[in-house]
Design an enzyme around this catalytic site. Sequence first.
Site, PDB file in Angstrom:
ATOM      1  N   GLU A   6       0.636  -1.137  -0.144  1.00 29.17           N
ATOM      2  CA  GLU A   6      -0.385   0.279   0.312  1.00 29.17           C
ATOM      3  C   GLU A   6       1.061   1.308   0.145  1.00 29.17           C
ATOM      4  OE1 GLU A   6      -2.755   0.987  -0.753  1.00 29.17           O
ATOM      5  OE2 GLU A   6      -3.345  -1.417  -1.117  1.00 29.17           O
ATOM      6  N   TYR A  49      -6.365   6.445   4.805  1.00 26.17           N
ATOM      7  CA  TYR A  49      -6.224   5.813   3.402  1.00 26.17           C
ATOM      8  C   TYR A  49      -5.391   4.363   3.770  1.00 26.17           C
ATOM      9  CZ  TYR A  49      -5.894   3.113  -0.237  1.00 26.17           C
ATOM     10  OH  TYR A  49      -5.646   1.698  -0.971  1.00 26.17           O
ATOM     11  N   ASP A  65      -9.683   5.384  -2.551  1.00 31.23           N
ATOM     12  CA  ASP A  65      -8.662   6.231  -2.645  1.00 31.23           C
ATOM     13  C   ASP A  65      -8.868   7.001  -4.075  1.00 31.23           C
ATOM     14  OD1 ASP A  65      -9.259   3.958  -5.104  1.00 31.23           O
ATOM     15  OD2 ASP A  65      -7.286   3.596  -4.965  1.00 31.23           O
TER      16      ASP A  65
END
Length: 307
Positions: free
Chosen positions: A53, A136, A154
Amino acid sequence: MPSAPQNAPARLDTGADDRSVAMVDAVREWFRDAGRDLPWRGRSTPWGVLVSEVMLQQTPVVRVEPVWHAWMERWPTPADLAAATQADAIRAWGRLGYPRRAKRLWECAVAIVERHDGSVPSDLEQLRALPGVGDYTAAAVVSFAFHGRALVLDTNVRRVIGRAWRGEPLPAAHQTVGERAHALSLVPADDAGAAEWAVASMELGALVCTARVARCDACPLASSCAWFQAGCPGLEDAPRRTQPWHGTDRQVRGRIMALLRAASSPLNISGHAALADVEPGQLDRCLDGLLADGLATRDEATGRCSL
Ligand code: SF4
């Protein structure tokens, strides 16, 4: 075939209407056939998901994949990375760009060892408290690594929801409270369903409903999508947030970092032949920025720099 949770479609009890329920279910079903089998999906550790990520934040999958494999082979746990140096992490980051992420990831590994005994936490707040982990990324780890219920919002997901539900060509620059509330109302109530919706909606935005091209003929939402049904208006007028690259400070910073990564001894950056085309004021500014960010160090006696 992706290995996201394969549970039966869950009914929402989030206030979503029947149309929304059907749309969410359609995207989840589409994903089971069309989702990519990426190495950090389903068969990686929470650490592998967290690393992916961070790498994917500003870099496309195709460039991340080889670096992620090398990184996980070298540092398969947070403790392994924490035992390395920050310079090792920045060097291994290679050309992924935005090397501050490497520094923060290394700091994150150290914090995971110190605060959580070396295990990536599954709690949203504990994740958010880690260096370099924002809203996020914390939500993505809860969802993708632990299959928990979280709002993973996102730019891909924002675009899909904005087009399909609200008929907007592209998301606004910043999220609003209203947008987040609407997106949250679409998240299935059960953990596994929520996790599948998160990865599926993101994948739809990455593969089908992209910023430049909407492949509506291949989209599971075509029959109900507000934007498609309205004839896809307004895309040519929408402001594009493409960033210039050549000659920017970001490019110069990248060139300096590439030299420092490859160097076996400290370098004189200001007088380096490979940077002779850069205007001295810009070069100083970029080097100062890297020093201030802690991505490079300078020996004050010699003026030479290294990672
Ligand atoms: S129908 Fe087209 S615009 Fe609507 S979500 Fe699908 S790809 Fe995007």
